[in-house]
Scaffold this motif. Structure first.
Motif, PDB file in Angstrom:
ATOM      1  N   GLN A 118       0.845  -1.188   0.000  1.00 38.63           N
ATOM      2  CA  GLN A 118       0.000   0.000   0.000  1.00 38.63           C
ATOM      3  C   GLN A 118       0.883   1.241   0.000  1.00 38.63           C
ATOM      4  O   GLN A 118       1.831   1.338   0.765  1.00 38.63           O
ATOM      5  CB  GLN A 118      -0.887  -0.012   1.240  1.00 38.63           C
ATOM      6  CG  GLN A 118      -1.770   1.217   1.394  1.00 38.63           C
ATOM      7  CD  GLN A 118      -2.583   1.153   2.681  1.00 38.63           C
ATOM      8  OE1 GLN A 118      -2.508   0.176   3.432  1.00 38.63           O
ATOM      9  NE2 GLN A 118      -3.369   2.193   2.942  1.00 38.63           N
ATOM     10  N   PRO A 142      -2.442  -4.182   1.814  1.00 37.41           N
ATOM     11  CA  PRO A 142      -2.565  -3.193   2.896  1.00 37.41           C
ATOM     12  C   PRO A 142      -1.509  -3.367   3.980  1.00 37.41           C
ATOM     13  O   PRO A 142      -1.027  -4.469   4.242  1.00 37.41           O
ATOM     14  CB  PRO A 142      -3.963  -3.473   3.480  1.00 37.41           C
ATOM     15  CG  PRO A 142      -4.664  -4.294   2.468  1.00 37.41           C
ATOM     16  CD  PRO A 142      -3.624  -5.050   1.731  1.00 37.41           C
ATOM     17  N   SER A 227     -16.390   6.096  -2.111  1.00 34.72           N
ATOM     18  CA  SER A 227     -15.337   5.289  -1.489  1.00 34.72           C
ATOM     19  C   SER A 227     -15.830   4.635  -0.203  1.00 34.72           C
ATOM     20  O   SER A 227     -15.506   3.471   0.075  1.00 34.72           O
ATOM     21  CB  SER A 227     -14.110   6.158  -1.196  1.00 34.72           C
ATOM     22  OG  SER A 227     -14.459   7.272  -0.395  1.00 34.72           O
ATOM     23  N   GLU A 231     -16.089   0.634   0.629  1.00 37.98           N
ATOM     24  CA  GLU A 231     -15.449   0.073   1.818  1.00 37.98           C
ATOM     25  C   GLU A 231     -16.451  -0.676   2.684  1.00 37.98           C
ATOM     26  O   GLU A 231     -16.156  -1.762   3.204  1.00 37.98           O
ATOM     27  CB  GLU A 231     -14.786   1.186   2.626  1.00 37.98           C
ATOM     28  CG  GLU A 231     -13.537   1.750   1.976  1.00 37.98           C
ATOM     29  CD  GLU A 231     -12.940   2.894   2.776  1.00 37.98           C
ATOM     30  OE1 GLU A 231     -13.706   3.627   3.425  1.00 37.98           O
ATOM     31  OE2 GLU A 231     -11.708   3.053   2.755  1.00 37.98           O
ATOM     32  N   CYS A 234     -17.274  -3.977   1.085  1.00 33.20           N
ATOM     33  CA  CYS A 234     -16.178  -4.935   1.294  1.00 33.20           C
ATOM     34  C   CYS A 234     -16.319  -5.624   2.642  1.00 33.20           C
ATOM     35  O   CYS A 234     -16.123  -6.838   2.763  1.00 33.20           O
ATOM     36  CB  CYS A 234     -14.823  -4.210   1.229  1.00 33.20           C
ATOM     37  SG  CYS A 234     -14.155  -3.997  -0.419  1.00 33.20           S
ATOM     38  N   LEU A 264      -9.333   5.205  -1.482  1.00 37.35           N
ATOM     39  CA  LEU A 264      -9.293   3.783  -1.145  1.00 37.35           C
ATOM     40  C   LEU A 264      -7.869   3.290  -0.949  1.00 37.35           C
ATOM     41  O   LEU A 264      -7.620   2.428  -0.105  1.00 37.35           O
ATOM     42  CB  LEU A 264      -9.995   2.969  -2.232  1.00 37.35           C
ATOM     43  CG  LEU A 264     -11.528   3.052  -2.235  1.00 37.35           C
ATOM     44  CD1 LEU A 264     -12.104   2.368  -3.449  1.00 37.35           C
ATOM     45  CD2 LEU A 264     -12.096   2.433  -0.962  1.00 37.35           C
ATOM     46  N   MET A 268      -7.345   1.424   2.546  1.00 38.58           N
ATOM     47  CA  MET A 268      -7.670   0.052   2.180  1.00 38.58           C
ATOM     48  C   MET A 268      -7.513  -0.924   3.354  1.00 38.58           C
ATOM     49  O   MET A 268      -6.592  -0.811   4.142  1.00 38.58           O
ATOM     50  CB  MET A 268      -6.813  -0.397   1.004  1.00 38.58           C
ATOM     51  CG  MET A 268      -5.325  -0.280   1.215  1.00 38.58           C
ATOM     52  SD  MET A 268      -4.345  -0.464  -0.310  1.00 38.58           S
ATOM     53  CE  MET A 268      -4.520  -2.207  -0.622  1.00 38.58           C
ATOM     54  N   VAL A 272      -6.132  -4.797  -2.921  1.00 41.26           N
ATOM     55  CA  VAL A 272      -6.857  -4.150  -4.009  1.00 41.26           C
ATOM     56  C   VAL A 272      -6.085  -4.327  -5.305  1.00 41.26           C
ATOM     57  O   VAL A 272      -4.921  -3.924  -5.397  1.00 41.26           O
ATOM     58  CB  VAL A 272      -7.070  -2.648  -3.739  1.00 41.26           C
ATOM     59  CG1 VAL A 272      -7.829  -1.994  -4.899  1.00 41.26           C
ATOM     60  CG2 VAL A 272      -7.804  -2.425  -2.428  1.00 41.26           C
TER      61      VAL A 272
END
Length: 276
Positions: A118, A142, A227, A231, A234, A264, A268, A272
């Motif tokens: 990330q 991440p 966003s 999230e 997810c 994101l 995150m 991703v």
């Protein structure tokens, strides 16, 4: 598309271990070659001596620290691939911000998939260059990831764009190993084109022909940022992987106004995969 060459970008020891674990796990799944990449950016600060000349001791210390960091990461990479049994190569580039990033981009253009940490403070521009200039999909891992795990539940953020389409088909080798794939569209009231709604069913059908278990889902943002909606989905879907296109608008606009992709990447919570 098949995955036969994976580049893993190693920035520092703090993030290298989990990024390596993810890359090597994918290499085992796809019988892929792994290329370890490290770009060392050396831009000496304008530290001046009393004689108004560059301070050579400071510059020497910067180069020594960079060399030590490179050797440590190379040793970590070599040990990890030895234990995994993967075929591998190692490549390190060094230079100023522009030259080091270009060397990284050039190397990434020769692979099927890039795995990278990330983006963090001081490394955003370098990884942006890989995402935007290499022409290859990038899987960002991440900071909070503690253990690599299979991507069994995959959420695809779909908006009907070129970038979304590219991301879905770039991710196809990973989607084929998933138990469930959801095509998720955020449906703001001010959208002028119904592309996402019209084509999400078609994309789902195309993926189903590859033997994938696919569902579609559309959600109204209800005044939330796009966003935030992604999230939240997810989390609710218990996604192991998020797939999305990168930056539908001009990069400068995304930077100034906080585009979905940029936000994101900063917040995150799951890996991703992005394509441009």
């Amino acid at each position: 598309m098949t995955i036969k060459t994976i580049a893993v970008v190693l920035n520092d020891k703090e993030t290298a271990r989990i990024v390596l674990d993810v890359a090597l796990g994918l290499a085992a799944d796809h019988d892929a070659h792994v290329m370890g990449l490290h770009a060392e950016v050396i831009d000496p600060p304008p530290v001046m001596s009393p004689f108004d000349l560059p301070d050579s001791s400071v510059i020497a210390a910067i180069y020594e620290a960079a060399s030590t960091r490179r050797k440590e990461l190379e040793a970590m990479f070599n040990e990890a691939v030895r234990l995994s049994g993967a075929n591998s190569t190692w490549q390190a580039v060094r230079g100023t911000s522009g030259t080091a990033s270009q060397g990284l981009v050039d190397a990434c253009r020769t692979v099927d998939l890039v795995v990278a940490p990330q983006p963090g403070a001081g490394r955003v521009g370098e990884l942006d260059d890989v995402l935007f200039e290499s022409g290859r999909p990038v899987l960002f891992v991440p900071w909070i990831t503690r253990q690599a795990k299979p991507f069994k539940r995959v959420l695809v953020a779909w908006d009907g764009s070129r970038e979304s389409t590219r991301a879905i088909f770039d991710a196809l080798p990973l989607l084929k190993n998933a138990d469930e794939v959801e095509i998720f569209s955020v449906d703001p009231h001010d959208v002028s084109s119904p592309n996402a709604q019209l084509t999400s069913a078609g994309i789902a059908e195309a993926l189903a022909r590859h033997g994938l278990s696919v569902v579609t889902n559309t959600q109204d943002p209800e005044r939330l940022a796009v966003s935030a909606v992604i999230e939240n989905r997810c989390s609710d879907f218990a996604a192991d992987l998020l797939v999305m296109g990168a930056y539908s608008h001009a990069r400068i606009r995304e930077r100034l106004f906080g585009g979905v992709t940029h936000i994101l990447l900063q917040s995150m919570t799951v890996p991703v995969l992005m394509s441009r």
